[in-house]
Design a protein around this motif. Sequence first.
Motif, PDB file in Angstrom:
ATOM      1  N   LYS A 112       0.789  -1.202   0.044  1.00  0.00           N
ATOM      2  CA  LYS A 112       0.062  -0.023   0.042  1.00  0.00           C
ATOM      3  C   LYS A 112       1.016   1.228   0.132  1.00  0.00           C
ATOM      4  N   ASP A 113       2.202   0.872   0.438  1.00  0.00           N
ATOM      5  CA  ASP A 113       3.167   2.275   0.401  1.00  0.00           C
ATOM      6  C   ASP A 113       3.865   2.006  -0.607  1.00  0.00           C
ATOM      7  N   LYS A 114       3.660   2.967  -1.943  1.00  0.00           N
ATOM      8  CA  LYS A 114       4.370   2.606  -3.054  1.00  0.00           C
ATOM      9  C   LYS A 114       5.904   2.863  -3.030  1.00  0.00           C
ATOM     10  N   LEU A 115       6.177   4.050  -2.268  1.00  0.00           N
ATOM     11  CA  LEU A 115       7.572   4.329  -1.953  1.00  0.00           C
ATOM     12  C   LEU A 115       8.439   3.404  -1.343  1.00  0.00           C
ATOM     13  N   ASP A 116       7.744   2.434  -0.735  1.00  0.00           N
ATOM     14  CA  ASP A 116       8.616   1.249  -0.050  1.00  0.00           C
ATOM     15  C   ASP A 116       9.059   0.249  -0.856  1.00  0.00           C
ATOM     16  N   LYS A 117       8.563   0.315  -2.013  1.00  0.00           N
ATOM     17  CA  LYS A 117       9.040  -1.034  -2.946  1.00  0.00           C
ATOM     18  C   LYS A 117      10.536  -0.922  -3.236  1.00  0.00           C
ATOM     19  N   GLU A 118      11.124   0.220  -3.146  1.00  0.00           N
ATOM     20  CA  GLU A 118      12.489   0.608  -3.485  1.00  0.00           C
ATOM     21  C   GLU A 118      13.401   0.780  -2.277  1.00  0.00           C
ATOM     22  N   GLU A 119      12.862   0.553  -0.984  1.00  0.00           N
ATOM     23  CA  GLU A 119      13.520   0.767   0.006  1.00  0.00           C
ATOM     24  C   GLU A 119      14.208  -0.425   0.781  1.00  0.00           C
ATOM     25  N   ILE A 120      15.610  -0.468   0.963  1.00  0.00           N
ATOM     26  CA  ILE A 120      16.257  -1.744   1.820  1.00  0.00           C
ATOM     27  C   ILE A 120      16.066  -1.504   3.094  1.00  0.00           C
ATOM     28  N   ASP A 121      15.847  -0.542   3.690  1.00  0.00           N
ATOM     29  CA  ASP A 121      15.559  -0.761   5.198  1.00  0.00           C
ATOM     30  C   ASP A 121      14.193  -0.571   5.566  1.00  0.00           C
ATOM     31  N   PHE A 122      13.828  -0.394   6.944  1.00  0.00           N
ATOM     32  CA  PHE A 122      12.572  -0.536   7.562  1.00  0.00           C
ATOM     33  C   PHE A 122      12.107   0.852   7.771  1.00  0.00           C
ATOM     34  N   ASN A 123      12.711   1.871   7.418  1.00  0.00           N
ATOM     35  CA  ASN A 123      12.182   3.333   8.024  1.00  0.00           C
ATOM     36  C   ASN A 123      11.024   3.785   7.364  1.00  0.00           C
TER      37      ASN A 123
ATOM     38  N   ALA B  64      23.068  31.359  -1.184  1.00  0.00           N
ATOM     39  CA  ALA B  64      22.451  31.062  -2.463  1.00  0.00           C
ATOM     40  C   ALA B  64      21.840  32.120  -2.829  1.00  0.00           C
ATOM     41  N   SER B  65      21.893  32.312  -4.297  1.00  0.00           N
ATOM     42  CA  SER B  65      21.360  33.359  -5.143  1.00  0.00           C
ATOM     43  C   SER B  65      20.146  32.757  -5.851  1.00  0.00           C
ATOM     44  N   ASN B  66      20.028  31.506  -6.070  1.00  0.00           N
ATOM     45  CA  ASN B  66      18.848  30.894  -6.880  1.00  0.00           C
ATOM     46  C   ASN B  66      18.599  29.645  -6.130  1.00  0.00           C
ATOM     47  N   ILE B  67      17.069  29.482  -5.914  1.00  0.00           N
ATOM     48  CA  ILE B  67      16.475  28.307  -5.712  1.00  0.00           C
ATOM     49  C   ILE B  67      15.574  27.744  -6.605  1.00  0.00           C
ATOM     50  N   THR B  68      15.502  26.551  -6.972  1.00  0.00           N
ATOM     51  CA  THR B  68      14.711  26.063  -7.960  1.00  0.00           C
ATOM     52  C   THR B  68      13.866  24.717  -7.572  1.00  0.00           C
ATOM     53  N   PHE B  69      12.569  24.977  -7.608  1.00  0.00           N
ATOM     54  CA  PHE B  69      11.603  23.892  -7.347  1.00  0.00           C
ATOM     55  C   PHE B  69      11.164  23.018  -8.489  1.00  0.00           C
ATOM     56  N   THR B  70      11.373  21.918  -8.972  1.00  0.00           N
ATOM     57  CA  THR B  70      10.956  21.072 -10.033  1.00  0.00           C
ATOM     58  C   THR B  70      10.116  19.973  -9.459  1.00  0.00           C
ATOM     59  N   SER B  71       9.098  19.818 -10.314  1.00  0.00           N
ATOM     60  CA  SER B  71       8.167  18.646  -9.998  1.00  0.00           C
ATOM     61  C   SER B  71       7.814  17.708 -11.333  1.00  0.00           C
ATOM     62  N   ILE B  72       7.719  16.421 -11.140  1.00  0.00           N
ATOM     63  CA  ILE B  72       7.526  15.516 -12.232  1.00  0.00           C
ATOM     64  C   ILE B  72       6.785  14.597 -11.606  1.00  0.00           C
ATOM     65  N   LEU B  73       5.506  14.209 -12.491  1.00  0.00           N
ATOM     66  CA  LEU B  73       4.431  13.211 -11.940  1.00  0.00           C
ATOM     67  C   LEU B  73       4.712  12.227 -12.978  1.00  0.00           C
ATOM     68  N   LYS B  74       4.971  10.929 -12.081  1.00  0.00           N
ATOM     69  CA  LYS B  74       5.179   9.765 -13.150  1.00  0.00           C
ATOM     70  C   LYS B  74       4.752   8.394 -12.344  1.00  0.00           C
ATOM     71  N   SER B  75       3.681   7.619 -12.969  1.00  0.00           N
ATOM     72  CA  SER B  75       3.295   6.549 -12.385  1.00  0.00           C
ATOM     73  C   SER B  75       2.611   6.645 -11.035  1.00  0.00           C
ATOM     74  N   GLY B  76       1.940   7.717 -11.097  1.00  0.00           N
ATOM     75  CA  GLY B  76       1.116   8.079  -9.739  1.00  0.00           C
ATOM     76  C   GLY B  76       2.236   8.613  -8.367  1.00  0.00           C
ATOM     77  N   ILE B  77       3.321   8.906  -8.761  1.00  0.00           N
ATOM     78  CA  ILE B  77       4.219   9.431  -7.827  1.00  0.00           C
ATOM     79  C   ILE B  77       4.724  10.768  -8.303  1.00  0.00           C
ATOM     80  N   LEU B  78       4.480  11.679  -7.322  1.00  0.00           N
ATOM     81  CA  LEU B  78       5.166  13.225  -7.544  1.00  0.00           C
ATOM     82  C   LEU B  78       6.396  13.142  -7.030  1.00  0.00           C
ATOM     83  N   THR B  79       7.396  13.681  -7.842  1.00  0.00           N
ATOM     84  CA  THR B  79       8.893  13.966  -7.378  1.00  0.00           C
ATOM     85  C   THR B  79       9.212  15.199  -7.457  1.00  0.00           C
TER      86      THR B  79
END
Length: 778
Positions: free
Chosen positions: A419-430, A695-710
């Motif tokens: 049910k936690d889609k992000l857990d599929k790539e985790e090697i630890d229990f966090n 810092a002089s600049n800060i950039t916010f970038t978003s990508i939506l792929k397979s139901g996951i917003l990065t």
Amino acid sequence: MPEKLKFKISSALKNVIGRDLITDDFVAIFELVKNSFDAFASKVIIQFDFQEESGSKIYIIDDGKGMNYNDIIEKWLFVAFSAKKEGTEDKISRTYAGNKGVGRFSCDRLGRTLKIQSKTKNDKTIHCLDINWEDFEKNSKEEFIEVDVTYTESKAFSLPVGLPVNESGVVLEIGNLRHADSWNRDKLIGLKRSLEKLLDPMSGIETQKDIEIKCGREKNNDVSEVMKAVKKDREPITVNGFIKNTIFQVLENKTTVMKAKITDEHKLQVELIDRGVFIYKTEEDISDIFPNLIDSGFYTEISYLNRSAKQTFALRMGVPSVQYGSIFLIMNGFRVFPIGEDGNDYWGLNRRKQQQYNSYVGSREILGFVKIQGGNDRFRESSSRNQGLIQTQAAVELTECFIKCIRKFEAYVADITWKDKLDKEEIDFNRMGLDSNRIKIIQLIEKLSKSKNITVLDYNHDLISILDEKSKEFEPSLKNLKNIADNINDEKLSKQIDLAEKALIKAKKAEQEAKKAADQEKKAREKAEKIVKEIEKEKEVIEEAYEEEKKRSLFLTGSNMRDKELLECFIHQIILYASNSKESLKNILQSPTRFNNVTGENLRNLLENLLETIEKIISTSRFATTANFRLNSSMITEDFNSFMYEYLEKIAVAYNTRIKIHTNLDKNEFKLHFNPIEMGMVFENFISNSKKARASNITFTSILKSGILTITIEDDGSGLDKNITGKDRIFEKGFTRTKGSGLGLYFCKTRIESLGGELKISGDQPRHGLSFTIRISK
């Protein structure tokens, strides 16, 4: 008078019970190795000699008890007779890996000739048999017993240079190989992998079996492979060397593992461990449902392989896990072939998965084994040696018991980790430690504790405990925990729940007081406005009110927001935040005991909460004068990409002049239920930290792929302090390298995780500056 007749046995019987049954070279070697260990061997050497002048040969040498002359005559040459099966092989009672009486014909599968050298500890000479299997194939009308087998004696073993001479044991020299050209490097490596799977992966030191493969032709290739493996930081895949089955130990702390066994008390005991973290342990009586498995030594280990675990497996084994196999059956210390092979669905897992793809695990997602002990009265291996078990009642119950374990396994893997889609790539229990996942684990333990047949022996008390009172799962979890405590009589947990419930009542009371105060303020404003409307009837008051309205319009010019009702919502939210803090301070100040206890960690927590409230008030005020959307409550369900754009382009830009804010956001909609005030604070923390890093600049970038917003947040500041050991420490509460509170990144991480997302330092960092990655799934 009736006449007594007798069967005649054709020499062709050799093929019927030999090559026609054993149709695989690997299985043939399996049978010979199992026979060696049945003879109490501690070590078996399999040597391949590929020499043109002497012909290709396979040697199988063991240090077992060996055979004397009588054994050769009465047992080995007695076709289809098995002393193991008859119970006359040894003086002690034991189970054997092979007891069909046909394993000797495995040699025929591999080569046309066979030389046997055998010696017991009491023998002074070596007993030798020379067999040419083609002699049995010349004329099928010739009777089996009429084909000669040559017997001789020798004073010493005849062995290739470098092979050990044992005090006792058997040497099989298989010559004139039937498929000599097929034994290339790939096939030899395949044999080694298959032998790894042949062995019991959980054998102790007392029962450990040593198998070694030797092949002079491949020594130089092995050296080259080792050098390549070192350069690529992976395990070398060699032909020569000892066989070890350690993959389950390697994976144990990197996967979700279920261990189940039937105890001496006839109970099925199940233990679940997720990436090295103990989850629970239960037991239930199975004497009525699986009577044939009592005293069978049933034990199983099932590992779920997520993406990270599959990568570890491929690196360790040099082959994808799906090609290695799935759930193997180990009987009497050795594997039953071909159960568990790629494409084999003996346990019916793939048929189940086709019914409900997202609820059941299939053979491609799990790895493990089932262990049993027993003779032919319960578990019988097919004579063909490539069909698994004959379906006796015990074999049927074995499958049913395994599927019962699988269902318990799926209750955790499919209903929680998947049910936690992000857990599929985790090697630890966090991620499983997040409140959103902990509540699911708590509900699973609650369900187990309610079952009449299942007894919860133990569970992880750190996971099955009171959640963060700020978590949305806090209140519903108390009911689940209370049921667990009542069902298993956990007094310690009951006391914790009582304290949490009292704290909840106080928190609700404080919240009600805060809402009451906010409502009173609203009524007072409404009353004042009513009076103002009455006074506005007079000319002078109307003119004065008009001038006031002009000033108010000027104040709101930049926001395109002149709706008084919307402004009231923001003011109401500010008063609600302030009233909450007011009530907390009143409760402390009104009681001398509470006031005296506000020291150390309690004082720090109070100040942290006040600081967070102040930041919320500041953030809310910015929304009130700049934001271009409605704030009807603390939580909203909106397109998160649109929210980011609105906040960063209209609010953050207005209040941050010493840094340029850039946005590169996905145009696609990503609906999310979130607190806009808190998310605004998250963005402000990143911007503030970037400014501190010059810092002089800060950039916010978003990508939506397979139901996951990065979301990637990157600046061009001074970057991460190189003196920090352990980069993830920057997210710890109170950790700071500046004059800050040490709460900013901690706040960001907890708020992102409350949405079921994750915040990490990006794997790829800019040359100058620092980059963070946020991932949120729907």
